[in-house]
Write an enzyme that holds these catalytic residues in place. Structure first.
Site, PDB file in Angstrom:
ATOM      1  N   LYS A   1      76.783  46.323  41.005  1.00 29.12           N
ATOM      2  CA  LYS A   1      76.319  45.207  41.829  1.00 29.12           C
ATOM      3  C   LYS A   1      74.915  45.481  42.371  1.00 29.12           C
ATOM      4  O   LYS A   1      74.102  44.569  42.502  1.00 29.12           O
ATOM      5  CB  LYS A   1      77.301  44.945  42.973  1.00 29.12           C
ATOM      6  CG  LYS A   1      78.701  44.542  42.516  1.00 29.12           C
ATOM      7  CD  LYS A   1      79.608  44.292  43.717  1.00 29.12           C
ATOM      8  CE  LYS A   1      81.027  43.995  43.289  1.00 29.12           C
ATOM      9  NZ  LYS A   1      81.711  45.175  42.721  1.00 29.12           N
TER      10      LYS A   1
ATOM     11  N   CYS B   1      88.426  43.594  45.800  1.00 31.45           N
ATOM     12  CA  CYS B   1      89.190  43.391  44.572  1.00 31.45           C
ATOM     13  C   CYS B   1      90.673  43.463  44.895  1.00 31.45           C
ATOM     14  O   CYS B   1      91.470  44.019  44.148  1.00 31.45           O
ATOM     15  CB  CYS B   1      88.805  44.407  43.500  1.00 31.45           C
ATOM     16  SG  CYS B   1      88.912  46.123  44.055  1.00 31.45           S
TER      17      CYS B   1
END
Length: 773
Positions: A176, A321
């Site tokens: 990311k 997540c």
């Protein structure tokens, strides 16, 4: 049997693209009664979708990858995939229907791909094998990143622009972070009218932080693939991230220093990771409510700290997540209650091709008591407290329950985003976008003397210095000198150049080697010493490497306390330089900053030799060329063609006299040292170059060297000539044939035995596991 057993084991880094192995958890073991009971109780999905959801959770995750790099490079590579490779991939192999890779419909510019092809297909089909080899090489040099599809979402929703001050609070392993760097280097459409191109030195910065000392090195490795003068990497506990100070000139003007506040913050926090069941199949056996419950407090502290570090009008993306509302909606709701200056941003219209579900407004926490595995659900916090026995510890907080008052539109939890595996064949994910109200809005509210919003008790001491300064705050004076405040006589006498503007802001590492309880590692980094533009080394580099006067020569530093450029010179932009100058790098545990730009060529004289000849031995690092190329005098760049490129790839040190004209005369006339070659778009019988390419070379007295590493040469060869023509590539192919012949085995069988159908492991897999906590 012995060979098969050996082939079944492989290092973690050699994970195949589509791993159908069940040697960890068999399909029959992919069940967990408590997990199903818990999520059914939360009503995360309509009853009619439950079976599809559970079936998808038990299926292997498709392979997804993203074309990385700065926009121009990524677009060129993406076009190569679409026009050269995809048309050759058949839809049927030995009667088996095989769909070629497809672009993820929601990813901007089609730069992300997904496909689900078995190892057998990759081995049997030469076109797939060729495509796979291409992906392997491009992954190794950083042009392609294997990354789970849902992991790509948070940086997109953060909407980073080149001028933004950005923070990635829990950044490792770095996928990311790489996306954020790409955005920082991509000019916005508002400034260019097109949104294409590359900003070599963006005015903003990206501070990437992780609390795990070892994982910060993986983060640095990932980030090095996209060299940026705007990058800082720190190793701190995100929940108590300290105040960073910068010169007032970087944040609105004035004298002294101010706290650095951020325009964008990514909080991809540690989580239980049950959204990753499709790849981390071991979670089936060990999942329990304690994982999510135990992380709630840490997640809330991290988000609250991010909210305090944000500018008015800034944006935070909070993501996990995990599918657990205790880690998701409960954290967001508690944070919003504690800081009313924030609001949730609707996400339903973002990325319209992405299938998602709204956030939950109600949920029921569950616990286990007395060592029992049976879940007990409690509708309210008071019910939970009443159920505790005399010996039970009240270790959970009321923030884990849904807020009673959800009437305020800004707190509408349905504005959050939930991704479920059965919707688009992905992993599970949660995202919330928070924005701090603009300064004008905040000024309309009459604040009490102190912040009246109570902070949720989270069992962590407050920072000694936890004051948030807004842009409206006046400039503060500080004992830490700014560049203009340091007197000339305070500058140390350093061989080869002083440390300008930085006499007392770069203390030596007095805590070097000290173990940190929070990060689990020792801090042994060298200090950052900026060189004067008048330093002989800096002047020689600018002169010998043909740089124009606008090159930021005052932003060059070395990594030692004495200012001696023994081997490498680094470059930052202005705001990163200000962070380094105005903070103790020990206290902020600064692991790396900026990008390595110039290195001393092997065989050059010792750095102690300050002669002009020694100073001229520095060259432009290939990874740093995109940064420095805009500052190279155009007339000094040499034009070359595909014939020249082929010669440079085929031989390590081709002789100057062996090149064709007119390049031969041009290179012979050049002095020894570093030069830049420009290859224009060209196509002939031997190869095809679809875009302008610039590469660094080193000229000795009689020969040339292409100054990129072996893997980059192989990737470039495959991209341009369709085969690996490099010396290393030819040797590898020859050795493979010898091994196959001596063992009496075909190449395909050898691939199967050694399981070579792999690319680099998805680095996010390590990040998305409960083990991170």
């Amino acid at each position: 049997m012995t060979r098969r057993k050996k082939a079944a084991w492989r290092p973690k880094s050699s994970k195949p693209w589509n791993d159908n192995r069940t040697d960890i958890v068999s399909p029959e073991q992919m069940k967990n009664a408590n997990l199903e009971k818990y999520y059914k109780m939360q009503n995360i999905l309509p009853a009619e979708e439950w079976n599809a959801f559970m079936e998808r959770l038990k299926m292997p995750l498709p392979t997804t990858f993203r074309v990385a790099g700065f926009r121009e490079t990524a677009t060129v590579l993406n076009d190569l995939i679409k026009t050269t490779y995809i048309p050759t991939l058949s839809n049927a192999i030995d009667g088996e229907e095989v769909e070629p890779p497809a672009q993820l419909p929601w990813y901007p510019d089609g730069l992300a791909w997904q496909f689900n092809v078995s190892k057998q297909v990759l081995r049997k089909n030469p076109d797939f094998k060729r495509f796979h080899s291409f992906l392997v090489f491009e992954t190794e040099i950083g042009n392609i990143s294997r990354q789970e599809a849902v992991s790509m979402l948070p940086p997109l929703l953060l909407d980073v622009q080149p001028h933004h001050v950005v923070m990635d609070m829990c950044a490792a392993p770095g996928s990311k972070t790489a996306q954020l760097l790409e955005a920082l280097h991509t000019p916005s459409s508002a400034s260019t009218g097109t949104g294409t191109g590359t900003t070599a030195i963006p005015p903003g910065l990206l501070l990437a932080n992780d609390s795990d000392h070892k994982r910060t090195h993986l983060l640095i490795h990932q980030s090095a693939r996209l060299p940026s003068p705007s990058l800082l990497v720190t190793n701190l506990d995100a929940s108590i991230f300290p105040t960073i100070r910068v010169g007032a000139e970087c944040v609105g003007g004035g004298n002294g220093t101010r706290q650095l506040l951020f325009d964008r913050i990514l909080c991809d926090v540690p989580c239980s990771g049950d959204g990753t069941l499709r790849k981390n199949v071991g979670i089936w056996l060990k999942w329990g409510v304690g994982d999510g419950n135990g992380l709630h407090s840490l997640q809330l502290r991290i988000l609250q700290r991010a909210m305090r570090l944000l500018k008015p009008g800034g944006r935070i993306v909070y993501s996990t997540c995990s599918l657990n509302p205790i880690e998701n909606e409960a954290v967001v709701a508690a944070a919003l209650r504690s800081m009313p200056d924030f609001m949730l941003v609707p996400t339903s219209s973002s990325l319209p091709s992405l299938h998602r579900r709204p956030g939950l407004k109600s949920w029921t926490p569950a616990f286990t008591f007395g060592g029992k595995r049976e879940l007990q659900f409690f509708a309210t916090y008071s019910e939970y407290v009443a159920a505790l026995g005399e010996k039970d510890e009240k270790k959970y907080t009321e923030s884990m329950w849904p807020p009673e008052d959800q009437s305020e539109e800004a707190w509408d939890l349905t504005r959050c985003m939930r991704i479920y595996p059965h919707l688009q064949d992905t992993g599970g994910f949660f995202i919330a976008v928070l924005e701090k109200k603009a300064l004008e809005t905040l000024e309309l509210k009459k604040r009490q003397a102190d912040d009246t919003a109570p902070e949720i008790a989270t069992k962590k001491p407050k920072l000694e210095e936890d004051v948030v300064l807004s842009d409206a705050a006046g400039a503060e004076s500080s004992a830490i000198p700014t560049p203009s405040a340091v007197k000339e006589e305070e500058k140390p006498d350093v061989k080869g150049g002083g440390v300008p503007n930085n006499a007392k802001s770069l203390p030596l590492n007095k805590t070097k080697g000290k173990q940190s309880e929070e990060t689990g590692g020792t801090f042994k980094e060298n200090p950052y010493t900026f060189l004067s533009p008048d330093d002989p080394i800096v002047k020689a580099c600018i002169d010998k490497l043909h740089l124009i006067p606008s090159f930021p020569d005052s932003n060059i530093f070395v990594r030692n306390p004495f200012g001696e450029p023994a081997r490498s010179l680094y470059l930052t932009n202005d705001i990163v330089q200000s962070v380094i100058l105005n903070n103790d790098y020990n206290k902020i545990r600064l692991m790396t900053a900026g990008t390595k730009l110039f290195v001393k060529q092997e065989g050059a004289k010792s750095s102690a030799d300050d002669s002009e000849e020694s100073n001229s031995k520095f060259r432009i690092l290939s990874e740093g060329l995109p940064v420095v190329y805009p500052f190279v005098k155009p007339e000094t760049v040499m034009d070359a063609n595909l014939v020249t490129l082929r010669s440079l790839l085929e031989v390590y040190h081709p002789l100057c006299e062996n090149f064709q004209q007119p390049f031969k005369d041009a290179i012979v006339a050049r002095s020894s040292g570093c030069h830049i070659l420009r290859f224009s778009e060209e196509k002939n019988d031997s190869g095809s170059l679809t875009h302008e390419l610039v590469l660094p070379i080193w000229k000795s007295s009689v020969s040339l060297s292409l100054m990129i590493d072996k893997k980059a040469k192989s990737a470039l060869s495959l991209r341009v000539f369709g085969q690996d023509i490099t010396t290393a590539g030819r040797e590898a192919a020859s050795n493979q044939k010898v091994r196959a012949t001596s063992s009496g085995t075909s190449i395909a069988a050898k691939d199967e035995e050694t399981d070579q159908v792999v690319i680099a492991e998805d680095p996010e897999q390590a990040n998305d596991s409960v083990n991170e906590t």
